[in-house]
Design a protein around this motif. Structure first.
Motif, PDB file in Angstrom:
ATOM      1  N   GLU A 195      -4.155  -8.614  -2.823  1.00  0.00           N
ATOM      2  CA  GLU A 195      -3.490  -9.841  -3.238  1.00  0.00           C
ATOM      3  C   GLU A 195      -4.118 -10.446  -4.484  1.00  0.00           C
ATOM      4  OE1 GLU A 195      -3.327 -12.475   0.081  1.00  0.00           O
ATOM      5  OE2 GLU A 195      -1.683 -11.402   1.017  1.00  0.00           O
TER       6      GLU A 195
ATOM      7  N   GLN B 178       6.934  -3.234  -0.257  1.00  0.00           N
ATOM      8  CA  GLN B 178       7.693  -4.444   0.061  1.00  0.00           C
ATOM      9  C   GLN B 178       9.084  -4.099   0.601  1.00  0.00           C
ATOM     10  OE1 GLN B 178       7.119  -6.427  -3.839  1.00  0.00           O
ATOM     11  NE2 GLN B 178       6.489  -8.180  -2.611  1.00  0.00           N
TER      12      GLN B 178
ATOM     13  N   TRP C 210       3.283  -0.922  -4.526  1.00  0.00           N
ATOM     14  CA  TRP C 210       3.531  -2.249  -3.952  1.00  0.00           C
ATOM     15  C   TRP C 210       5.025  -2.524  -3.842  1.00  0.00           C
ATOM     16  CZ3 TRP C 210       1.496  -5.718  -1.014  1.00  0.00           C
ATOM     17  CH2 TRP C 210       2.031  -7.003  -0.977  1.00  0.00           C
TER      18      TRP C 210
ATOM     19  N   TYR D 297      -4.424  -3.464   4.536  1.00  0.00           N
ATOM     20  CA  TYR D 297      -3.361  -3.612   5.535  1.00  0.00           C
ATOM     21  C   TYR D 297      -3.491  -4.939   6.274  1.00  0.00           C
ATOM     22  CZ  TYR D 297      -2.381   1.220   4.449  1.00  0.00           C
ATOM     23  OH  TYR D 297      -2.074   2.368   3.775  1.00  0.00           O
TER      24      TYR D 297
ATOM     25  N   SER E 233      -1.599  -7.612   4.792  1.00  0.00           N
ATOM     26  CA  SER E 233      -0.162  -7.587   5.080  1.00  0.00           C
ATOM     27  C   SER E 233       0.119  -7.860   6.553  1.00  0.00           C
ATOM     28  CB  SER E 233       0.429  -6.228   4.679  1.00  0.00           C
ATOM     29  OG  SER E 233       0.510  -6.117   3.273  1.00  0.00           O
TER      30      SER E 233
END
Length: 307
Positions: A13, A111, A107, A134, A137
């Motif tokens: 991120e 998504q 990425w 992970y 997410s």
């Protein structure tokens, strides 16, 4: 590297993935059946050693569950986001073409896969080094899966214990097999399982006591040697009998692979007792409530790619 499942993690991120993704021009669509073969080729190039005939059962599991990302120069990324039943999904085949890594394509397709499985509990088998990514997410560690590798037993299979017999699964009523399988997977998986046990160059066996299944196992031909998966059994003795029968009469030069849950000491003991050695490990992680599976009766999982 060696292994399977999901290895190339989403961008952390701190790299502002949402902004990066907006700058990436990538056409993402469902793979055609022919492109499943390409996915297996890419997986083989990573050293994941897919089965020779995995395409048909994988496609049967969810015909729209395999996504490919395209640029002008062809495919650059892929992922599987297979829907199982109405409440579960599994991620695998997360790959970016080596010359296109680090450019945001991973990425972007990640998504798309997460969106396809939104509202479900999602599982994956990822390399240990990527666990933190992970977690970002929403995934949490549930178990570790250890790939063991060794060589088959050229001797005849041991005789089943008194009162038990070994049968070909394709000759057993499928409804009975599917009912047994439900303890080991979060949903029914009929379309996949029917094709999994009937692949060419595959031996699928059940151990019976009277008319009751004590366990089952599947051995399939892979690009290198053979994989045994799944191997489910009610007792260590039943697992031993199935493993012996699945390994019997294989060429002495053909490696055998078994992906065992680290949480089942009897499974690790079975692999080591037969001279198999650990070569690779994945983290089984879930986003959402982890399903209650019979890990104490799991001696080999079905696959890193589809769970």
């Amino acid at each position: 590297g060696e292994g399977g499942g999901v290895t190339h993690a989403p961008e952390p991120e701190r790299n502002h993935p949402h902004r990066r993704a907006a700058q990436v021009s990538l056409t993402i669509r469902t793979m055609t059946p022919d492109e499943i073969g390409l996915a297996l080729d890419w997986a083989a190039a990573e050293g994941w050693n897919p089965g020779l005939y995995d395409a048909a059962p994988f496609l049967a599991a969810d015909p729209e569950g395999f996504l490919i990302g395209l640029r002008e120069d062809g495919p650059v990324a892929m992922i599987s986001a297979v829907r199982d039943g109405t409440t579960f999904g599994f991620l695998g085949f997360y790959l970016v073409r080596p010359d296109r890594r680090g450019q945001g394509y991973g990425w972007a397709i990640w998504q798309a896969a997460m969106a396809r499985l939104a509202g479900r509990t999602i599982g994956l088998d990822g390399v240990l080094a990527q666990q933190d990514n992970y977690r970002r997410s929403g995934f949490q560690l549930a178990d570790r899966h250890v790939r063991y590798q060794g060589y088959g037993l050229p001797d005849p299979a041991p005789e089943p214990a008194d009162g038990t017999c070994m049968i070909a699964l394709t000759a057993w009523p499928f409804a009975s097999l599917a009912a047994y399988d439900r303890a080991f997977f979060p949903t029914e998986r009929h379309a996949f399982l029917q094709r999994w046990i009937a692949q060419p160059q595959t031996l699928a066996l059940g151990l019976l006591h009277g008319d009751r299944l004590l366990g089952y196992g599947v051995r399939r031909a892979c690009r290198e040697g053979y994989k045994i998966g799944p191997l489910f059994a009610d007792t260590p003795d039943a697992a031993e009998a199935l493993f012996g029968s699945l390994c019997a009469r294989l060429p002495a030069s053909a490696p055998v692979f078994l992906d065992t849950p680290a949480s089942n000491p009897a499974a690790l003991a079975l692999a080591e007792r037969h001279g198999l050695r650990p070569t690779f490990e994945t983290a089984r992680m879930y986003a959402g409530p982890a399903p209650a599976l019979a890990s104490e009766r799991t001696y080999g999982i079905t696959s890193f790619e589809l769970g």
